[in-house]
Design an enzyme around this catalytic site. Structure first.
Site, PDB file in Angstrom:
ATOM      1  N   ASP A   1       0.839  -1.196   0.000  1.00 21.61           N
ATOM      2  CA  ASP A   1       0.000   0.000   0.000  1.00 21.61           C
ATOM      3  C   ASP A   1       0.876   1.249   0.000  1.00 21.61           C
ATOM      4  O   ASP A   1       2.091   1.169   0.104  1.00 21.61           O
ATOM      5  CB  ASP A   1      -0.910   0.011   1.237  1.00 21.61           C
ATOM      6  CG  ASP A   1      -0.096  -0.068   2.525  1.00 21.61           C
ATOM      7  OD1 ASP A   1       0.368   0.986   2.993  1.00 21.61           O
ATOM      8  OD2 ASP A   1       0.091  -1.183   3.062  1.00 21.61           O
TER       9      ASP A   1
ATOM     10  N   ASP B   1       0.583   3.612   2.406  1.00 26.25           N
ATOM     11  CA  ASP B   1       0.333   4.204   3.716  1.00 26.25           C
ATOM     12  C   ASP B   1      -0.880   5.130   3.564  1.00 26.25           C
ATOM     13  O   ASP B   1      -1.890   4.682   3.046  1.00 26.25           O
ATOM     14  CB  ASP B   1       1.598   4.908   4.233  1.00 26.25           C
ATOM     15  CG  ASP B   1       1.593   5.044   5.746  1.00 26.25           C
ATOM     16  OD1 ASP B   1       1.357   4.023   6.431  1.00 26.25           O
ATOM     17  OD2 ASP B   1       1.832   6.149   6.257  1.00 26.25           O
TER      18      ASP B   1
END
Length: 292
Positions: free
Chosen positions: A209, A211
């Site tokens: 991802d 974040d």
């Protein structure tokens, strides 16, 4: 010469190691506490391999609830010379996209409340963490990735947060502004303890991802992390399998000194060392204690 034994620590989404042959489980005990799970001991090709699920099978342990000392201690007792840590992480860079593997070479420790050393009152020691990742081991991982045509980025800084919550927006922007590359919750104090145990350590940071800094991506959540982590797991298994098949039979000297980290590191005079602590250090300090 010392026989090379490859240790693999599986993080989120990696609870087993496909391709491991002649497998047996060893529920080893440690004077430091309870390891995350039983060790799965076997081989890939001719290389002895020891696998440990960092969070335990079923992911029952949080990052803060892992007994990192016990984990490193039992791997040391199993003869492990080199550790490859498979770790899910968030990215602070557009070019480090979900699905990419990052071979980090530096760490920033932002954890709180975790015991980060085998040593302390009764036996004081200071090891170097200037170069926490073994360069030769990392180069072998890079070569294995190239052979398997797995996209990796070599180099980068992994900031380790305490968790279990994900970053706030302000934290994410701060870490990005400081030039960090990825963020995770588990490689500290794991890397520090591996160095104290004279085990060469390298991380494969598997991006799941962005974040929460990225303006075009929402805040990170468990569902998105798990989905990418599962997809990453099969690539990680291929990478580790190739690494193991091409691994040397004998332990290689580490350019960063991980294989001799305790030489000159213990400051407490032998006559002032705590016998109870020294008994617990029997595996971690086996090489240097044998020379005394």
């Amino acid at each position: 010469m010392v026989k090379a034994v490859l240790g693999v620590i599986g993080g989120s989404g990696v609870y087993d190691l496909p391709g491991l042959e002649d497998v047996r489980e060893e529920a080893m005990t440690s004077p430091w506490g309870e390891p995350s799970d039983a060790l799965r001991v076997g081989r890939i090709g001719e290389t002895p391999v020891v696998f440990l699920a960092r969070h335990g099978r079923g992911h029952r342990l949080s990052p803060s609830g892992i007994d990192y000392r016990a984990n490193i201690d039992v791997l040391k007792r199993a003869g492990v010379t080199d550790i490859v840590a498979l770790s899910a992480c968030g990215s602070f860079r557009q070019e480090l996209y979900p699905g990419l593997f990052v071979l980090v070479d530096q760490f920033v420790d932002r954890t709180v409340g975790r015991t980060s050393s085998f040593f302390g009152n009764g036996c004081v020691a200071h090891v170097s963490m200037a170069h926490p990742v073994g360069p030769a081991l990392q180069a072998r991982i890079q070569a294995a990735a190239d052979a398997e045509e797995i996209a990796v980025r070599k180099g980068g800084t992994y900031v380790c947060m305490e968790g279990p919550q994900f970053s706030s927006y302000a934290e994410s922007l701060t870490y990005k502004a400081q030039g960090y590359d990825v963020i995770g919750m588990t490689n500290m104090p794991e890397a520090k303890l591996a160095r104290e145990a004279e085990i060469t350590y390298a991380t494969i940071a598997m991006v799941t991802d962005f974040d929460c800094w990225h303006p075009e991506h929402g805040a990170v959540d468990v569902a998105s992390v798990v989905a990418v982590a599962r997809a990453n797991a099969s690539k990680a298994a291929r990478l580790v399998s190739r690494l193991a098949r091409d691994f040397p039979a004998e332990r290689e000297p580490c350019p960063a000194g991980s294989d001799r980290a305790l030489e000159g590191a213990i400051m407490t005079a032998p006559t002032h060392r705590d016998p109870a602590l020294m008994a617990k250090l029997d595996a971690v300090c086996a090489r240097v204690l044998a020379d005394i």
